[in-house]
Design a protein around this motif. Structure first.
Motif, PDB file in Angstrom:
ATOM      1  N   UNK A  96     -11.754   1.788 -10.632  1.00 24.72           N
ATOM      2  CA  UNK A  96     -12.111   3.147 -10.195  1.00 24.72           C
ATOM      3  C   UNK A  96     -12.026   3.291  -8.684  1.00 24.72           C
ATOM      4  N   UNK A  97     -12.327   2.208  -7.967  1.00 23.39           N
ATOM      5  CA  UNK A  97     -12.221   2.299  -6.506  1.00 23.39           C
ATOM      6  C   UNK A  97     -10.773   2.573  -6.090  1.00 23.39           C
ATOM      7  N   UNK A  98      -9.834   1.977  -6.807  1.00 19.59           N
ATOM      8  CA  UNK A  98      -8.422   2.239  -6.507  1.00 19.59           C
ATOM      9  C   UNK A  98      -8.096   3.704  -6.817  1.00 19.59           C
ATOM     10  N   UNK A  99      -8.564   4.160  -7.977  1.00 21.82           N
ATOM     11  CA  UNK A  99      -8.311   5.553  -8.361  1.00 21.82           C
ATOM     12  C   UNK A  99      -8.937   6.498  -7.332  1.00 21.82           C
ATOM     13  N   UNK A 100     -10.142   6.167  -6.885  1.00 23.15           N
ATOM     14  CA  UNK A 100     -10.805   6.991  -5.864  1.00 23.15           C
ATOM     15  C   UNK A 100      -9.960   7.031  -4.583  1.00 23.15           C
ATOM     16  N   UNK A 101      -9.390   5.896  -4.206  1.00 20.34           N
ATOM     17  CA  UNK A 101      -8.522   5.867  -3.030  1.00 20.34           C
ATOM     18  C   UNK A 101      -7.333   6.803  -3.196  1.00 20.34           C
ATOM     19  N   UNK A 102      -6.760   6.767  -4.397  1.00 20.35           N
ATOM     20  CA  UNK A 102      -5.620   7.641  -4.687  1.00 20.35           C
ATOM     21  C   UNK A 102      -6.032   9.112  -4.563  1.00 20.35           C
ATOM     22  N   UNK A 103      -7.220   9.439  -5.099  1.00 14.11           N
ATOM     23  CA  UNK A 103      -7.694  10.827  -5.036  1.00 14.11           C
ATOM     24  C   UNK A 103      -7.964  11.227  -3.585  1.00 14.11           C
ATOM     25  N   UNK A 104      -8.579  10.309  -2.824  1.00 13.23           N
ATOM     26  CA  UNK A 104      -8.882  10.620  -1.425  1.00 13.23           C
ATOM     27  C   UNK A 104      -7.600  10.846  -0.634  1.00 13.23           C
ATOM     28  N   UNK A 105      -6.580  10.032  -0.897  1.00 14.34           N
ATOM     29  CA  UNK A 105      -5.310  10.234  -0.194  1.00 14.34           C
ATOM     30  C   UNK A 105      -4.734  11.607  -0.541  1.00 14.34           C
ATOM     31  N   UNK A 106      -4.767  11.935  -1.827  1.00 18.33           N
ATOM     32  CA  UNK A 106      -4.240  13.224  -2.296  1.00 18.33           C
ATOM     33  C   UNK A 106      -4.980  14.390  -1.639  1.00 18.33           C
ATOM     34  N   UNK A 107      -6.289  14.226  -1.432  1.00 16.03           N
ATOM     35  CA  UNK A 107      -7.086  15.286  -0.821  1.00 16.03           C
ATOM     36  C   UNK A 107      -6.971  15.285   0.704  1.00 16.03           C
ATOM     37  N   UNK A 108      -6.207  14.341   1.249  1.00 18.73           N
ATOM     38  CA  UNK A 108      -6.073  14.275   2.701  1.00 18.73           C
ATOM     39  C   UNK A 108      -7.270  13.655   3.395  1.00 18.73           C
ATOM     40  N   UNK A 109      -8.136  12.970   2.618  1.00 20.20           N
ATOM     41  CA  UNK A 109      -9.323  12.355   3.217  1.00 20.20           C
ATOM     42  C   UNK A 109      -9.029  10.979   3.789  1.00 20.20           C
ATOM     43  N   UNK A 110      -7.897  10.417   3.430  1.00 21.67           N
ATOM     44  CA  UNK A 110      -7.468   9.188   4.099  1.00 21.67           C
ATOM     45  C   UNK A 110      -5.952   9.180   4.176  1.00 21.67           C
ATOM     46  N   UNK A 111      -5.464   8.492   5.172  1.00 21.30           N
ATOM     47  CA  UNK A 111      -4.031   8.488   5.432  1.00 21.30           C
ATOM     48  C   UNK A 111      -3.508   7.067   5.326  1.00 21.30           C
ATOM     49  N   UNK A 112      -2.381   6.950   4.657  1.00 21.74           N
ATOM     50  CA  UNK A 112      -1.748   5.654   4.456  1.00 21.74           C
ATOM     51  C   UNK A 112      -0.713   5.457   5.570  1.00 21.74           C
ATOM     52  N   UNK A 113      -0.672   4.266   6.175  1.00 32.29           N
ATOM     53  CA  UNK A 113       0.343   4.039   7.219  1.00 32.29           C
ATOM     54  C   UNK A 113       1.749   4.267   6.660  1.00 32.29           C
ATOM     55  N   UNK A 114       2.612   4.853   7.481  1.00 28.80           N
ATOM     56  CA  UNK A 114       3.992   5.105   7.030  1.00 28.80           C
ATOM     57  C   UNK A 114       4.661   3.809   6.599  1.00 28.80           C
ATOM     58  N   UNK A 115       4.523   2.787   7.439  1.00 31.92           N
ATOM     59  CA  UNK A 115       5.068   1.477   7.080  1.00 31.92           C
ATOM     60  C   UNK A 115       3.965   0.676   6.401  1.00 31.92           C
ATOM     61  N   UNK A 116       4.299   0.054   5.295  1.00 31.31           N
ATOM     62  CA  UNK A 116       3.290  -0.753   4.621  1.00 31.31           C
ATOM     63  C   UNK A 116       2.886  -1.926   5.511  1.00 31.31           C
ATOM     64  N   UNK A 117       1.592  -2.047   5.821  1.00 31.05           N
ATOM     65  CA  UNK A 117       1.162  -3.179   6.647  1.00 31.05           C
ATOM     66  C   UNK A 117       1.339  -4.486   5.867  1.00 31.05           C
ATOM     67  N   UNK A 118       1.919  -5.466   6.521  1.00 38.98           N
ATOM     68  CA  UNK A 118       2.079  -6.773   5.883  1.00 38.98           C
ATOM     69  C   UNK A 118       1.613  -7.839   6.858  1.00 38.98           C
ATOM     70  N   UNK A 119       1.188  -8.980   6.344  1.00 36.70           N
ATOM     71  CA  UNK A 119       0.718 -10.046   7.240  1.00 36.70           C
ATOM     72  C   UNK A 119       1.847 -10.471   8.172  1.00 36.70           C
ATOM     73  N   UNK A 120       1.519 -10.717   9.428  1.00 39.30           N
ATOM     74  CA  UNK A 120       2.570 -11.114  10.371  1.00 39.30           C
ATOM     75  C   UNK A 120       2.864 -12.600  10.220  1.00 39.30           C
TER      76      UNK A 120
END
Lengths: 334, 334
Positions: free
Chosen positions: B310-334
Motif C-alpha cells: 500500500x505504501x507503494x500504491x500511496x506513492x503512485x497516488x501522491x505522484x499522480x496528485x502532484x504531491x511528490x515529484x519523481x526525478x527525470x533521470x532514475x537515480x542509480x547508485x554511483x
C-alpha cells in the motif's frame, strides 16, 4: 543446396519475432511463423524492426506466415517447434495446441518464463527432445512493429528426457544454438537449465509481480521504498526455495537483478500485461515456486501472498476478457 | 432558551454530513460545518440526502457553513470539535489544523478509522477530552448529494487522558452520545474504545486493503478465492496482534466480518478511494497494527506485506496528485 532445418515458431511478441529474425538472419533455417492478431498485417507488410543488435528500419517477413498450427503443418515436418508464447497452462495447453505439428524427430523449444514449464511437454511428448530457452532480450511488438532495445541473449539447454540419451539431447540442443547464434546476437548452450531458470526467477518472481500489483515501474518501486521493504525479502525466499530444490544461488544476485534495468524506469512484462489487460503468467512464475516451497517445507509468506494476490488480479482480468462470468447476485452461504 | 452545545464539524463526506445531520436533527446542538470542495454548493443549496434512517429527498443545511477553520472560529467557542475526515497523519496533521478552534473546554471527537489515532491529539491537547467515534454507517457524498444506505451506528467512548478524571471524561462523552442519538439512529457509549477499534480492524486492515490492491469488491474477492487464501490469514494476524495489545477478539469475528456485506458486491472505502485517485488511510489502518506487531514480537508477514504494498500504491497516488515529484533521470547508485 544443403538442407535447412525447418522451424515452426509459435508466438510473435517481442521475443518470438526476434527469434524468427535471428533464426533466418544467418540463412541456416527456414521459419514458419504462426501469428494471431498480427497475421494479416505481417503477411502483407512483414515486421518493421528497430533493433539494438541489427539496426534500425529493418523490414522482415518470415519465410512462411500462417495463422494456425493447422495451416503451419503444411510446411512441415519440422525439426524444431519453438514456443515463444506466454505460458498460462491454467488457461490453455500450448503443448496440446502444437502437438499436430510435432513429429517423431521434432524438438520442442520452450522460450518461456518460469519453472516447471517442461512437465507437460515431457509427459505428452515422451520421445521428443524438449529444449529450454531463457531469453534476456528486451523487445516489444506493437502491431507488427518491433522495438528491440535490450540485446538478445538466449541460453538454450535441454530438459532431461530419460527416454533419450544425454548425448543426443545435447547434440540437438547445440544444433539449435548454432542455428540461432549469429554475429549480432548471443546464444549459448546452457549446461544447467534448472539453475538458469531459478536464477531468472530472482527477478521474475519478485520485481515482475510486485510492479504489476502496485502499478509502478522498477524505478518508482525503488523510490517509494519497495525494493528494500518487499523485493529483497521476496528474493531471499526465491533463493531459499531454489536451495531446497538443489540450486545454490548467490545472494549477490539480488543486487544484480535489482540494478539490471538501470538507469531506466523500466516496466516489467507483467506490469505491461496488466496495463494491456492481458492474462498474467502467474502459475509458472509464482505458483510453481510456491508449490515447491510448500512441498519442501520452506517458509515463503511473501511469495505466497504475492501469488494469491495475483490470482485475484487474474480473475479480474479474466472477467474483463469475458473468460469467466460472475453471478448477478452475489452467492452467500444459506 | 436553553443553551445548545456548539459543535464544529470538520469533514463532510458520507460520514461527516450524516453526523452533522444527526447532531442537528434533535435540535439539541448547533453545527458549524467546515467544507472544502462542496462549500459553495452546500452554502447555497444545502445537502440533498437519501437516507435509510431519515427518509428520501431531504434537504439540509448545517446552521453555519464555512470553508476554513479560521472562518469557523467566529462561531466558537466550541463544546465539541468533531473530526470526520480521513486520517492521513503522514500527509497532514488534522490536530494542528483544528487547534485554533480548540479551547480549554473543547472536547475533540475523532470519528475516524484505525488505531493509534489518538496519540497526537493527547500529546498536543493534553488537557482536553479526546473522544473516539467508531462509525458503522454506509454513506457516500457525491458533490453534496448524500446516499445513506447502511444504518448509522456510532460508538463513542473516550481515549483515556491521564490529566483528567475518568468521571469527567465519561460525562463529556455521554453528553455527546445524548446529543447525537435520536429516534432514527443508534449511538452508544463505548466502554472499551480499544476493543472497538481492534474489532473494526478485523475488517478494515484485511478486506479493505486487499480489495484496494487487487481492485475487486468483496464479492469477487471471495469468488476468486481470496477470502480463504488471503483474508482469513490476515485476520488471524490482526487477532494475534490485538491479543498482544491486551485485546481478546473471538475468531468467530472473522466470519462475521467476511459476511458483513452480504449479499452485496460491496466496494470497501479504500477501493473506492483508489478508483477516485484519493490518498489511502494506510498508516492508521495498516501501519500502526504492523508497528505494534513488531514491538510485541508478533509474526505478521501478511499484514506487513499488505502495508508495504500500500505504501507503494500511496506513492503512485501522491505522484499522480502532484504531491511528490519523481526525478527525470532514475537515480542509480554511483
Amino acid at each position: 543446396m544443403p538442407y535447412k532445418p525447418n522451424v515452426l515458431l509459435v508466438g510473435a511478441g517481442g521475443v518470438g519475432a526476434m527469434a524468427a529474425f535471428a533464426l533466418e538472419y544467418s540463412g541456416e533455417s527456414l521459419v514458419t511463423s504462426v501469428l494471431r492478431s498480427d497475421y494479416a498485417h505481417v503477411l502483407e507488410n512483414g515486421f518493421s524492426i528497430n533493433s539494438c543488435d541489427y539496426g534500425q528500419g529493418i523490414s522482415y517477413r518470415p519465410t512462411n506466415v500462417v495463422n494456425s498450427i493447422d495451416a503451419g503443418k503444411d510446411y512441415g515436418p519440422f525439426d524444431f517447434v519453438v514456443l515463444a508464447t506466454k505460458c498460462i497452462p491454467e488457461v490453455s495447453s500450448m503443448i496440446d495446441i502444437i502437438r499436430p505439428a510435432v513429429s517423431k524427430d521434432t524438438a520442442i523449444v520452450l522460450i518461456q518464463n518460469g519453472i516447471g514449464i517442461e512437465d507437460e511437454a515431457l509427459s505428452k511428448c515422451p520421445n521428443n527432445v524438449i529444449l529450454s530457452g531463457v531469453s534476456m532480450i528486451a523487445s516489444s511488438n506493437v502491431k507488427g512493429h518491433i522495438e528491440h532495445s535490450g540485446r538478445d541473449l538466449l541460453s538454450v539447454g535441454y530438459f532431461k528426457n530419460v527416454n533419450l540419451s544425454n548425448e543426443y539431447q545435447e547434440k540437438v540442443c547445440r544444433r539449435f544454438v548454432s542455428m540461432y547464434k549469429n554475429d549480432k546476437n548471443q546464444c549459448v548452450f546452457d549446461e544447467n537449465v534448472k539453475f538458469s531458470r531459478w536464477r531468472k526467477l530472482v527477478y521474475n518472481a519478485c520485481l515482475n509481480p510486485v510492479c504489476a500489483i502496485t502499478s509502478v515501474d522498477v524505478g518508482r518501486l525503488e523510490l517509494f521504498g519497495g525494493t528494500d521493504s518487499i523485493i529483497r525479502k521476496a528474493m531471499k525466499e526465491v533463493i531459499a526455495i531454489a536451495k531446497s530444490d538443489g540450486i545454490e544461488l548467490s545472494e549477490a544476485l539480488m543486487d544484480f537483478m535489482i540494478r539490471s534495468n538501470d538507469p531506466v524506469y523500466y516496466k516489467p512484462s507483467m506490469l505491461v500485461d496488466i496495463e494491456k489487460g492481458n492474462l498474467l503468467e502467474i502459475e509458472v512464475i509464482c505458483g510453481n515456486p510456491v508449490r515447491i516451497a510448500q512441498k519442501n517445507g520452506v517458509n515463503a509468506p511473501y511469495l505466497t501472498l504475492i501469488y494469491d494476490l495475483l490470482k485475484i488480479v487474474q480473475g479480474r482480468i479474466m472477467e474483463k476478457k469475458g473468460m469467466l462470468t460472475i453471478p448477478k447476485e452475489r452467492p452467500v452461504p444459506s
